[in-house]
Design a protein around this motif. Structure first.
Motif, PDB file in Angstrom:
ATOM      1  N   GLN A 105       0.847  -1.189   0.000  1.00  0.00           N
ATOM      2  CA  GLN A 105       0.000   0.000   0.000  1.00  0.00           C
ATOM      3  C   GLN A 105       0.877   1.231   0.000  1.00  0.00           C
ATOM      4  O   GLN A 105       1.660   1.445   0.931  1.00  0.00           O
ATOM      5  N   ALA A 106       0.730   2.026  -1.046  1.00  0.00           N
ATOM      6  CA  ALA A 106       1.443   3.285  -1.148  1.00  0.00           C
ATOM      7  C   ALA A 106       0.551   4.398  -0.600  1.00  0.00           C
ATOM      8  O   ALA A 106      -0.679   4.260  -0.588  1.00  0.00           O
ATOM      9  N   PRO A 107       1.137   5.508  -0.142  1.00  0.00           N
ATOM     10  CA  PRO A 107       0.336   6.612   0.394  1.00  0.00           C
ATOM     11  C   PRO A 107      -0.720   7.060  -0.603  1.00  0.00           C
ATOM     12  O   PRO A 107      -0.425   7.286  -1.778  1.00  0.00           O
ATOM     13  N   GLY A 108      -1.969   7.155  -0.133  1.00  0.00           N
ATOM     14  CA  GLY A 108      -3.053   7.605  -0.981  1.00  0.00           C
ATOM     15  C   GLY A 108      -3.646   6.550  -1.877  1.00  0.00           C
ATOM     16  O   GLY A 108      -4.599   6.827  -2.609  1.00  0.00           O
ATOM     17  N   ASN A 109      -3.069   5.349  -1.846  1.00  0.00           N
ATOM     18  CA  ASN A 109      -3.561   4.269  -2.705  1.00  0.00           C
ATOM     19  C   ASN A 109      -4.189   3.151  -1.883  1.00  0.00           C
ATOM     20  O   ASN A 109      -3.931   3.020  -0.681  1.00  0.00           O
ATOM     21  N   ARG A 112      -4.646  -0.834  -0.903  1.00  0.00           N
ATOM     22  CA  ARG A 112      -3.729  -1.968  -0.818  1.00  0.00           C
ATOM     23  C   ARG A 112      -3.920  -2.850  -2.046  1.00  0.00           C
ATOM     24  O   ARG A 112      -5.048  -3.096  -2.480  1.00  0.00           O
ATOM     25  N   THR A 146       7.566   1.945  -4.185  1.00  0.00           N
ATOM     26  CA  THR A 146       7.578   2.456  -2.818  1.00  0.00           C
ATOM     27  C   THR A 146       6.230   2.239  -2.163  1.00  0.00           C
ATOM     28  O   THR A 146       5.190   2.647  -2.687  1.00  0.00           O
ATOM     29  N   ALA A 147       6.236   1.572  -1.014  1.00  0.00           N
ATOM     30  CA  ALA A 147       4.994   1.229  -0.315  1.00  0.00           C
ATOM     31  C   ALA A 147       5.334   0.516   0.987  1.00  0.00           C
ATOM     32  O   ALA A 147       6.488   0.141   1.221  1.00  0.00           O
ATOM     33  N   GLN A 198       8.398  -1.088   5.497  1.00  0.00           N
ATOM     34  CA  GLN A 198       8.455  -0.005   4.520  1.00  0.00           C
ATOM     35  C   GLN A 198       9.551  -0.261   3.492  1.00  0.00           C
ATOM     36  O   GLN A 198      10.689  -0.557   3.842  1.00  0.00           O
ATOM     37  N   THR A 255      11.245   1.868   0.377  1.00  0.00           N
ATOM     38  CA  THR A 255      11.332   3.171  -0.271  1.00  0.00           C
ATOM     39  C   THR A 255      12.376   3.104  -1.372  1.00  0.00           C
ATOM     40  O   THR A 255      13.527   2.729  -1.114  1.00  0.00           O
TER      41      THR A 255
END
Length: 121
Positions: free
Chosen positions: A39-43, A45, A90-91, A116, A118
């Motif tokens: 799961q990336a920020p704003g997305n 899973r 990145t997630a 995490q 990155t």
């Protein structure tokens, strides 16, 4: 209760590699399926790849050919070898397992807390 612990995340440059591990532990149990999600920020899973029953690993199209899943200990340990990582990888990568408890036969499903990854220059 079956618990999952992920490890191996970190910061890597584009084109680099990482290997994630997921260890499942708990009372007597057998694994039906185990897999990786991210799961990336704003997305939302999304599924990355996994193994079910005695079948071969399957992968999301976005990682096919770059990521490789392997397992050990009757699928109680799961690895994710990630090559040619890109910024879009990145997630937070989390492990999910479902199976049956040995004593009761009851079904269970568990999530790990995630690790995490990155990818940045």
């Amino acid at each position: 209760q079956v618990q999952l612990v992920e490890s191996g995340g970190g910061l890597v440059q584009p084109g680099g590699s990482l290997r994630l591990s997921c260890e499942a532990s708990g009372p007597s149990f057998t694994v039906n399926g185990i897999g990786w999600y991210r799961q990336a920020p704003g997305n939302q899973r999304e599924f990355v790849g996994g193994i079910r029953d005695d079948g071969p690993p399957n992968y999301a199209d976005s990682v096919q050919g770059r990521f490789t899943i392997s397992s050990a200990s009757a699928k109680k340990t799961l690895y994710l070898q990630m090559n040619d990582l890109q910024p879009e990888d990145t997630a937070v990568y989390s492990c999910h397992v479902d199976g049956r408890y040995g004593s009761s036969g009851l079904l269970f499903a568990s999530w790990g807390k995630g690790t995490q990854v990155t990818v940045s220059a």
